[in-house]
Structure formats: C-alpha cells, structure tokens
Design an enzyme around this catalytic site. Structure first.
Site, mmCIF file in Angstrom:
data_model
loop_
_atom_site.group_PDB
_atom_site.id
_atom_site.type_symbol
_atom_site.label_atom_id
_atom_site.label_comp_id
_atom_site.label_asym_id
_atom_site.label_seq_id
_atom_site.Cartn_x
_atom_site.Cartn_y
_atom_site.Cartn_z
ATOM 1 N N ASN A 195 0.857 -1.179 0.000
ATOM 2 C CA ASN A 195 0.000 0.000 0.000
ATOM 3 C C ASN A 195 0.897 1.234 0.000
ATOM 4 O OD1 ASN A 195 -1.941 1.962 0.389
ATOM 5 N ND2 ASN A 195 -2.382 1.407 2.505
ATOM 6 N N MET A 196 0.851 1.995 -1.084
ATOM 7 C CA MET A 196 1.687 3.181 -1.199
ATOM 8 C C MET A 196 1.125 4.393 -0.452
ATOM 9 S SD MET A 196 4.382 2.379 -2.766
ATOM 10 C CE MET A 196 5.181 1.391 -4.031
ATOM 11 N N LYS A 197 -0.123 4.301 -0.001
ATOM 12 C CA LYS A 197 -0.771 5.423 0.696
ATOM 13 C C LYS A 197 -0.581 6.702 -0.132
ATOM 14 C CE LYS A 197 -0.400 3.177 5.152
ATOM 15 N NZ LYS A 197 -0.206 3.330 6.606
ATOM 16 N N HIS B 265 -9.322 0.457 5.507
ATOM 17 C CA HIS B 265 -8.039 0.674 6.193
ATOM 18 C C HIS B 265 -8.258 1.524 7.455
ATOM 19 C CE1 HIS B 265 -3.967 2.159 7.010
ATOM 20 N NE2 HIS B 265 -3.550 1.088 6.362
ATOM 21 N N GLU C 191 -4.403 -6.202 10.332
ATOM 22 C CA GLU C 191 -3.492 -5.115 10.680
ATOM 23 C C GLU C 191 -3.877 -4.579 12.057
ATOM 24 O OE1 GLU C 191 -1.772 -2.901 6.911
ATOM 25 O OE2 GLU C 191 -3.839 -2.334 7.253
ATOM 26 N N GLY D 206 2.710 1.339 11.230
ATOM 27 C CA GLY D 206 3.668 2.428 11.175
ATOM 28 C C GLY D 206 4.663 2.456 12.318
ATOM 29 N N SER E 61 4.127 -2.877 10.110
ATOM 30 C CA SER E 61 5.577 -2.846 10.353
ATOM 31 C C SER E 61 6.274 -4.098 9.836
ATOM 32 C CB SER E 61 5.863 -2.645 11.848
ATOM 33 O OG SER E 61 5.233 -1.478 12.318
#
Length: 254
Positions: free
Chosen positions: A9-11, A96, A168, A174, A212
C-alpha cells in the site's frame, strides 16, 4: 492450498506518475522467478491509470486504496467501482484504519463496499484489526468478532473464498516493531475460527498480515500456519526490499 499473497500500500507517499512508473519498472523484473506468489499494489490514487497501463496483461495485481459504497451517483470525490472495472483492476483496498480513524468511515459503509466489490468480481482486501493490544485470545476474539459480523453481513457464505483479509492491528501500523509472531498467529487463527463459526469456509480464505513488515521479520511471520502472506508499507518503497519479501514468502510458503 491457499496461494501466498504479498501486497503493498503506497498510501500518499509515492504520488507522481513518474515515480510510480519507476517503482513498477524496477520491481517487475525482480519478481519473475516467484510465480507461486500472487502480488498486488495499491498505488497513490492519482497514479492508478499509469499503474493500469504498465500492469496490463501482467500477473501483478493492482487497484485503488478505497472506493465508493455505491456503483455511481452524487458522491463527490469518491472513486467508483465502475472506474475500477474500466481500468481492469482486480483488487480494491477496503476499510483501512486510516480511512476509519481520519475519514470516519463507518462499518455499514464498509460492508456495502465489500458487497459491491464482490458483485463486480473485484477482490476486496479488507483491513481488520483491533485498536488496543489484547492480553489474551478471548479479548482478541471479542475485538475482532464484531468487526467480522458487521462488515460481512451482506455477503453470501459462498463468497468468503473471494475475500482477502488483511489483519493489521492498529496499534502496530507504522511502528518500528510488528506484533510478535505468537500474537499474529493467534489473531489469524481467531479470524479463521470466527469465519468457520458463522458458516464460512475458512480454509479457502487468504489472511495476510500487515503492520511494520520488513525483510527482517517476514520469514518468522509467514512461518505461521495461518498466515498466507504479507501486506507491506513503507519498507517496500525500495523495489529490492519488496522483492526480497516476496522471495521470503515464496520460500516459506512455496
């Protein structure tokens, strides 16, 4: 046998068509020897058409990071499933944690998106996870079961095999360190228990872990029986890093 799966996921980190094209053109050749692993990318929304052009007729899947809860209509700023179909995308990310926490998406909206994606034959990658780290399996189930019940109430039991769950834990997204592997395996097993208890065939559902992920922890995570792959974030911004994770999954699950 569930086919292993690795996605990224490049966000909103890689936002230009040039950067996205460079990432894809560098990454694709590195994945040629790993046909036993499915791969996909959720690029920045502004680069979807570039992604679609580069990945046309390739096995590397792609799709948007979000979509509207209705097929079409007065939904300013949303991305329609009709556009997903037109791009020939095969995945869509739904629910998400950032969509829920920043943009206040509600479970009834997310449930409609899942149903809409399945009806359009697009694979929904549905994010599931608890906000606070659970201290035992009972607490973990108590956090995850209401999400499953709410998000999947509109789909038929036979459609579970067309869903990908991205587990997640929100408290690990993160962060410098992922959840520990015992915790991850317990969560994946708990999700399978919940699916089975409501009548779904959990043995057909792919569940991947995100939060992570790096090549340092990838092998130990996918070594777990109920983990079918990985959902990578910023660590995968370097093409070689992403390819290394795919190689690890290929070796561990091949």
């Amino acid at each position: 046998m569930r086919k292993p799966l690795v996605g990224i996921n490049m966000k909103n980190y890689i936002n230009t068509r040039k950067e996205t094209a460079e990432w894809l053109e560098s990454t694709i050749p590195l994945l040629e020897n790993f046909s036993n692993v499915d791969t996909f990318i959720f690029p920045s929304m502004g680069t979807l058409e570039t992604t679609a052009t580069i990945l046309a007729n390739r096995s590397f899947g792609f799709g948007p990071q979000n979509m509207a809860p209705e097929r079409s209509g007065p939904l300013t700023g949303e991305f329609s499933v009709e556009s997903i179909i037109d791009l020939k995308a095969n995945y869509v990310e739904i629910g998400h944690a950032e969509r829920k926490n920043i943009f206040h998406e509600e479970q009834n909206q997310i449930a409609k998106k899942i149903k809409l994606a399945l009806d359009a034959k697009v694979t929904p990658v549905v994010c599931i996870g608890e906000q606070i780290q659970a201290t035992n399996r009972l607490d973990l189930k108590a956090a995850l079961q209401p999400q499953i019940n709410a998000l999947f109430r509109e789909i038929a039991l036979s459609e579970w095999q067309n869903v990908v769950l991205a587990y997640e834990p929100e408290w690990a997204i993160g962060k410098a360190v992922s959840a520990d592997t015992t915790y991850i395996e317990n969560a994946h097993q708990t999700l399978r228990d919940i699916i089975r208890e409501i009548g779904g065939n959990d043995s057909l559902v792919r569940i991947i872990y995100g939060g992570s992920v790096s090549k340092e922890n990838a092998a130990e995570i996918v070594r777990q029986k109920n983990v079918d792959g990985l959902f990578v974030g910023r660590f995968g911004h370097k093409p070689q890093n992403f390819a290394d994770i795919v190689a690890i999954v290929s070796q561990m699950k091949g």
